[in-house]
Scaffold this motif. Structure first.
Motif, PDB file in Angstrom:
ATOM      1  N   ALA A  49       0.830  -1.211   0.000  1.00  0.00           N
ATOM      2  CA  ALA A  49       0.000   0.000   0.000  1.00  0.00           C
ATOM      3  C   ALA A  49       0.859   1.252   0.000  1.00  0.00           C
ATOM      4  O   ALA A  49       0.526   2.250  -0.653  1.00  0.00           O
ATOM      5  CB  ALA A  49      -0.929  -0.013   1.225  1.00  0.00           C
ATOM      6  N   GLU A  50       1.964   1.212   0.725  1.00  0.00           N
ATOM      7  CA  GLU A  50       2.875   2.362   0.770  1.00  0.00           C
ATOM      8  C   GLU A  50       3.460   2.648  -0.608  1.00  0.00           C
ATOM      9  O   GLU A  50       3.581   3.808  -1.014  1.00  0.00           O
ATOM     10  CB  GLU A  50       3.989   2.101   1.778  1.00  0.00           C
ATOM     11  CG  GLU A  50       4.909   3.293   2.004  1.00  0.00           C
ATOM     12  CD  GLU A  50       5.925   3.048   3.101  1.00  0.00           C
ATOM     13  OE1 GLU A  50       7.074   3.515   2.972  1.00  0.00           O
ATOM     14  OE2 GLU A  50       5.568   2.381   4.105  1.00  0.00           O
ATOM     15  N   PHE A  51       3.794   1.588  -1.345  1.00  0.00           N
ATOM     16  CA  PHE A  51       4.343   1.791  -2.688  1.00  0.00           C
ATOM     17  C   PHE A  51       3.296   2.383  -3.627  1.00  0.00           C
ATOM     18  O   PHE A  51       3.557   3.368  -4.324  1.00  0.00           O
ATOM     19  CB  PHE A  51       4.858   0.477  -3.263  1.00  0.00           C
ATOM     20  CG  PHE A  51       5.212   0.577  -4.720  1.00  0.00           C
ATOM     21  CD1 PHE A  51       6.387   1.204  -5.124  1.00  0.00           C
ATOM     22  CD2 PHE A  51       4.360   0.080  -5.697  1.00  0.00           C
ATOM     23  CE1 PHE A  51       6.709   1.328  -6.476  1.00  0.00           C
ATOM     24  CE2 PHE A  51       4.672   0.196  -7.043  1.00  0.00           C
ATOM     25  CZ  PHE A  51       5.848   0.818  -7.436  1.00  0.00           C
ATOM     26  N   PHE A  52       2.103   1.817  -3.650  1.00  0.00           N
ATOM     27  CA  PHE A  52       1.081   2.283  -4.591  1.00  0.00           C
ATOM     28  C   PHE A  52       0.546   3.664  -4.233  1.00  0.00           C
ATOM     29  O   PHE A  52      -0.086   4.316  -5.072  1.00  0.00           O
ATOM     30  CB  PHE A  52      -0.054   1.265  -4.680  1.00  0.00           C
ATOM     31  CG  PHE A  52       0.315   0.013  -5.431  1.00  0.00           C
ATOM     32  CD1 PHE A  52       0.635   0.065  -6.777  1.00  0.00           C
ATOM     33  CD2 PHE A  52       0.360  -1.213  -4.782  1.00  0.00           C
ATOM     34  CE1 PHE A  52       0.993  -1.082  -7.479  1.00  0.00           C
ATOM     35  CE2 PHE A  52       0.715  -2.360  -5.465  1.00  0.00           C
ATOM     36  CZ  PHE A  52       1.025  -2.299  -6.825  1.00  0.00           C
ATOM     37  N   ALA A  53       0.790   4.107  -3.009  1.00  0.00           N
ATOM     38  CA  ALA A  53       0.358   5.451  -2.609  1.00  0.00           C
ATOM     39  C   ALA A  53       1.323   6.530  -3.098  1.00  0.00           C
ATOM     40  O   ALA A  53       1.028   7.726  -3.006  1.00  0.00           O
ATOM     41  CB  ALA A  53       0.225   5.524  -1.092  1.00  0.00           C
ATOM     42  N   PHE A 110      11.108  -3.502   3.181  1.00  0.00           N
ATOM     43  CA  PHE A 110      10.246  -4.005   2.109  1.00  0.00           C
ATOM     44  C   PHE A 110      10.620  -5.436   1.739  1.00  0.00           C
ATOM     45  O   PHE A 110       9.759  -6.309   1.643  1.00  0.00           O
ATOM     46  CB  PHE A 110      10.358  -3.099   0.878  1.00  0.00           C
ATOM     47  CG  PHE A 110       9.505  -3.540  -0.280  1.00  0.00           C
ATOM     48  CD1 PHE A 110       8.211  -3.053  -0.425  1.00  0.00           C
ATOM     49  CD2 PHE A 110       9.983  -4.439  -1.228  1.00  0.00           C
ATOM     50  CE1 PHE A 110       7.413  -3.461  -1.490  1.00  0.00           C
ATOM     51  CE2 PHE A 110       9.195  -4.849  -2.294  1.00  0.00           C
ATOM     52  CZ  PHE A 110       7.911  -4.358  -2.422  1.00  0.00           C
ATOM     53  N   SER A 111      11.911  -5.673   1.516  1.00  0.00           N
ATOM     54  CA  SER A 111      12.337  -6.997   1.066  1.00  0.00           C
ATOM     55  C   SER A 111      12.079  -8.060   2.130  1.00  0.00           C
ATOM     56  O   SER A 111      11.696  -9.196   1.796  1.00  0.00           O
ATOM     57  CB  SER A 111      13.817  -6.982   0.667  1.00  0.00           C
ATOM     58  OG  SER A 111      14.638  -6.641   1.763  1.00  0.00           O
ATOM     59  N   VAL A 156       6.839 -16.356  -9.764  1.00  0.00           N
ATOM     60  CA  VAL A 156       6.761 -14.896  -9.692  1.00  0.00           C
ATOM     61  C   VAL A 156       5.751 -14.484  -8.632  1.00  0.00           C
ATOM     62  O   VAL A 156       4.866 -15.250  -8.253  1.00  0.00           O
ATOM     63  CB  VAL A 156       6.373 -14.269 -11.056  1.00  0.00           C
ATOM     64  CG1 VAL A 156       7.415 -14.587 -12.108  1.00  0.00           C
ATOM     65  CG2 VAL A 156       4.996 -14.735 -11.511  1.00  0.00           C
ATOM     66  N   PHE A 157       5.901 -13.267  -8.170  1.00  0.00           N
ATOM     67  CA  PHE A 157       5.011 -12.690  -7.172  1.00  0.00           C
ATOM     68  C   PHE A 157       4.420 -11.418  -7.763  1.00  0.00           C
ATOM     69  O   PHE A 157       5.158 -10.526  -8.186  1.00  0.00           O
ATOM     70  CB  PHE A 157       5.792 -12.378  -5.897  1.00  0.00           C
ATOM     71  CG  PHE A 157       4.989 -11.681  -4.832  1.00  0.00           C
ATOM     72  CD1 PHE A 157       3.806 -12.218  -4.374  1.00  0.00           C
ATOM     73  CD2 PHE A 157       5.424 -10.490  -4.270  1.00  0.00           C
ATOM     74  CE1 PHE A 157       3.069 -11.594  -3.381  1.00  0.00           C
ATOM     75  CE2 PHE A 157       4.707  -9.843  -3.288  1.00  0.00           C
ATOM     76  CZ  PHE A 157       3.519 -10.402  -2.832  1.00  0.00           C
ATOM     77  N   ARG A 158       3.119 -11.356  -7.820  1.00  0.00           N
ATOM     78  CA  ARG A 158       2.448 -10.200  -8.421  1.00  0.00           C
ATOM     79  C   ARG A 158       1.497  -9.564  -7.417  1.00  0.00           C
ATOM     80  O   ARG A 158       0.690 -10.252  -6.784  1.00  0.00           O
ATOM     81  CB  ARG A 158       1.668 -10.615  -9.673  1.00  0.00           C
ATOM     82  CG  ARG A 158       0.893  -9.478 -10.309  1.00  0.00           C
ATOM     83  CD  ARG A 158       0.427  -9.822 -11.695  1.00  0.00           C
ATOM     84  NE  ARG A 158      -0.400  -8.742 -12.237  1.00  0.00           N
ATOM     85  CZ  ARG A 158      -0.482  -8.421 -13.518  1.00  0.00           C
ATOM     86  NH1 ARG A 158       0.218  -9.101 -14.408  1.00  0.00           N
ATOM     87  NH2 ARG A 158      -1.245  -7.437 -13.930  1.00  0.00           N
ATOM     88  N   ILE A 159       1.611  -8.258  -7.268  1.00  0.00           N
ATOM     89  CA  ILE A 159       0.719  -7.486  -6.404  1.00  0.00           C
ATOM     90  C   ILE A 159      -0.119  -6.594  -7.300  1.00  0.00           C
ATOM     91  O   ILE A 159       0.412  -5.763  -8.047  1.00  0.00           O
ATOM     92  CB  ILE A 159       1.502  -6.613  -5.409  1.00  0.00           C
ATOM     93  CG1 ILE A 159       2.579  -7.425  -4.692  1.00  0.00           C
ATOM     94  CG2 ILE A 159       0.550  -5.974  -4.405  1.00  0.00           C
ATOM     95  CD1 ILE A 159       3.542  -6.578  -3.884  1.00  0.00           C
ATOM     96  N   ASN A 160      -1.421  -6.771  -7.253  1.00  0.00           N
ATOM     97  CA  ASN A 160      -2.328  -5.936  -8.046  1.00  0.00           C
ATOM     98  C   ASN A 160      -2.944  -4.847  -7.178  1.00  0.00           C
ATOM     99  O   ASN A 160      -3.295  -5.093  -6.015  1.00  0.00           O
ATOM    100  CB  ASN A 160      -3.453  -6.773  -8.648  1.00  0.00           C
ATOM    101  CG  ASN A 160      -2.969  -7.713  -9.737  1.00  0.00           C
ATOM    102  OD1 ASN A 160      -2.007  -7.417 -10.440  1.00  0.00           O
ATOM    103  ND2 ASN A 160      -3.631  -8.849  -9.880  1.00  0.00           N
ATOM    104  N   HIS A 161      -3.102  -3.686  -7.762  1.00  0.00           N
ATOM    105  CA  HIS A 161      -3.748  -2.565  -7.062  1.00  0.00           C
ATOM    106  C   HIS A 161      -4.800  -1.969  -7.979  1.00  0.00           C
ATOM    107  O   HIS A 161      -4.515  -1.601  -9.120  1.00  0.00           O
ATOM    108  CB  HIS A 161      -2.717  -1.490  -6.702  1.00  0.00           C
ATOM    109  CG  HIS A 161      -3.329  -0.292  -6.045  1.00  0.00           C
ATOM    110  ND1 HIS A 161      -3.309   0.963  -6.612  1.00  0.00           N
ATOM    111  CD2 HIS A 161      -3.992  -0.156  -4.863  1.00  0.00           C
ATOM    112  CE1 HIS A 161      -3.929   1.814  -5.819  1.00  0.00           C
ATOM    113  NE2 HIS A 161      -4.346   1.159  -4.749  1.00  0.00           N
TER     114      HIS A 161
END
Length: 230
Positions: A49-53, A110-111, A156-161
């Motif tokens: 959430a911090e990244f997408f903000a 983060f990592s 792979v790891f995918r985060i959708n926003h």
């Protein structure tokens, strides 16, 4: 239609039968009583959430996704639509750390959060694949899970926003947000949803079935690679 639910606390012998049946008849099921701690999930979601903000200008410095990195694009009527953003990462811990240097203000934080989540989710995926192998009487019951437990695998790891709609209740075929009809090419997809609905699966009778979101569970999708293997 009721979505199959796999309770990982069940007796092992019965569990493998239920997993194989869910894979064969639905290709999709919900997993409860899994081993992923809530605090691990929470930390990963907070970092996401911090990244997408962040402002678009900062996020775009992590992209374009080729294939890894930040992406925000439409790929046609049968693919991503609307203002969907995503972050695609290789699951190798070293790759995660290197990518974190441009993704987050605190790369270590983060990592660590992402790697802890991937490790826990990978264990769930490996357990499911072992159950599939057991249920199908595969001689080497670890033959499938070995494909994903190697850090150098192609997992792979995918985060959708999905940003909020600017005009609610005014959806059309041109501004729907999300993925269109598709199948997943990999062995398994381990999907976590929050409290937002919208996921649907296509059953063997030709109907699209809505899936109720459950933030306490994981949804498992049988990928094309596993389907063709058996």
């Amino acid at each position: 239609m009721r979505i199959p639910t796999i309770d990982l606390s069940m007796h092992r012998s019965e569990l493998s039968k239920h997993v194989v049946k869910a894979c064969e008849e639905y290709g999709f099921f919900k997993v409860v009583n899994h081993s992923v701690p809530k605090n691990v999930i929470l930390r990963m979601e907070e970092e996401s959430a911090e990244f997408f903000a962040k402002p678009s200008s900062e996020k775009c410095q992590v992209g374009p996704a080729t294939p890894f990195g930040y992406g925000c694009r439409n790929i046609g009527l049968n693919g991503d639509m609307g203002n969907l953003e995503y972050l695609l990462l290789h699951t190798n811990p070293l790759s995660i750390f290197e990518g974190s240097k441009t993704i987050a203000n605190d790369a270590n934080k983060f990592s660590c959060a992402v790697n802890d989540y991937i490790k826990a989710a990978r264990e769930v995926a490996a357990e499911i694949l072992d159950l599939v192998a057991e249920g199908l009487c595969v001689p080497d019951k670890f033959s499938l899970s070995k494909l994903i437990t190697d850090f150098n695998s192609d997992s792979v790891f995918r985060i959708n926003h999905y940003p909020p709609l600017k005009q609610k209740n005014q959806l059309s075929k041109h501004n729907n947000i999300g993925f269109g009809e598709h199948s997943d090419p990999q062995i398994l997809t381990i999907l976590r949803s929050n409290n937002v609905s919208g996921l649907q699966i296509y059953n063997r009778n030709g109907f699209w079935i809505p899936v109720t979101s459950d933030p306490n569970a994981f949804f498992v999708i049988v990928g094309d690679s596993l389907q063709v293997s058996f």
